[in-house]
Design a protein around this motif. Structure first.
Motif: not given
Length: 354
Positions: A15-32
């Motif tokens: 369950f632990y991902v060393p590089n990324l974790a959803s709690a501290d790596t927000p992503i937003s994609i606004d438009s395409a």
């Protein structure tokens, strides 16, 4: 006790991902936003999907290969990294996905390596499954940012076909792209609190700093829409040469992953020439070695005072080396020598007594 430790270790690995974790790596994609007919034929970039997204630098900078300049400003949490385009290329991808959230394949996916509030682009030749642009937009296909970690998830935006930009201007996709980039870059400049005219002038011309953003959308826009830029790029080689899809960074990443590196110096130069100079490989190599020959020939003549040394060792040697390293330029070298021979014949004929 040993069993307990093994159970704990298993849970951590699972369950632990060393590089990324959803709690501290927000992503937003606004438009395409989708565009076509940006480049005149011949080109293998018939469609461009311009994407506005945000990977906050204040959070994502820890995942950069080079964190130079990634320090907080006094009294704020704002971070402006010197090299925001060095995100580890194994973390995130961006691509075209169907309405179920499944990728259309590697031809429509590439690494995402830039953090911050910015633009990027997907440049493709043909659309997936033979679809039209309208069908791709209507069937719920999306542009998605995805990762190797299920803990981060997938973030998508519906594909929207660009619309007429300015009523009193001829409606072309180039005009639509121009207005889109102007609006988006102004918005980025405001949202990131950059000084006025850092990325775009008050007359709507993209500055040198803004060019970095437009090149991520598509590398040859300066040649296709020169009127958009305050920094001119003289297109002395005619129409843009088709460039690889995916572009150089994707090619190099693919070669690194498979271990199949380009063994030909000529082919490596061909990729660089198309990506950064807008010319074919043979033209790039031809210019390179002819210029080296002229420089070394002149230098050898000035050092030795001998026409023979300047012509043979200084001029001919680099040309021979060029033909050996990139034999495809032999035609250009021969043509250049033919032109020089004509000049030499004319010179000798004028010096001969009547």
């Amino acid at each position: 006790m040993k069993k307990l430790l093994m159970i704990v270790a298993t849970i951590v690995v699972t369950f632990y991902v060393p590089n990324l974790a959803s709690a501290d790596t927000p992503i937003s994609i606004d438009s395409a936003t989708a565009f076509t007919e940006i480049y005149d034929p011949p080109t293998n970039v018939n469609y461009i999907f311009a994407v506005r997204y945000n990977l906050p630098q204040s959070i994502w900078y820890n995942h950069l290969e080079d964190i130079t300049g990634c320090t907080t400003t006094t009294g704020t949490s704002t971070i402006k990294c010197t090299y925001p385009d060095t995100l580890n290329s194994t973390l995130l991808t961006i691509g075209i996905y169907d309405n179920s959230g499944t990728t259309y394949g590697s031809n429509y996916t590439e690494p995402l390596t830039v953090i911050g509030d910015t633009l990027t682009g997907l440049n493709v030749d043909d659309l997936p499954n033979g679809k039209t642009l309208q069908e791709l937009s209507d069937d719920g296909s999306k542009i998605c940012i995805d990762s190797l970690s299920t803990h981060v998830g997938i973030y998508c935006a519906d594909i929207v076909i660009s619309t007429q930009a300015v009523v009193d201007v001829e409606d072309t996709y180039k005009a639509r792209m121009t207005k889109y980039l102007q609006d988006q870059i102004i918005d980025i400049e405001l949202d990131t609190n950059l000084p006025t005219e850092t990325l775009i002038t008050n007359t709507g011309k993209v500055t040198g700093n803004g060019v970095y953003i437009t090149r991520r959308v598509s590398p040859k826009l300066q040649q296709s829409i020169p009127e958009l830029f305050a920094v001119g790029l003289l297109n002395i080689f005619g129409i843009p040469v088709p460039f690889s899809t995916p572009v150089l960074a994707g090619d190099l990443l693919s070669e690194a992953n498979t271990g199949t590196y380009t063994s030909s110096i000529y082919l490596a130069g061909d990729k660089v020439a198309k990506q950064y100079f807008g010319m074919s490989g043979y033209l790039f190599w031809g210019f390179l070695f002819i210029m080296m020959s002229l420089i070394t020939g002149s230098g050898m003549y000035l050092l030795s005072g001998s026409n023979f040394m300047g012509a043979t060792i200084g001029f001919i040697t680099p040309l021979i080396a060029g033909v050996f390293l990139a034999p495809q330029i032999l035609t250009q070298v021969a043509a250049g020598l033919f032109v020089l021979m004509i000049g030499l014949v004319l010179f000798i004929s004028r010096k001969m007594p009547n």
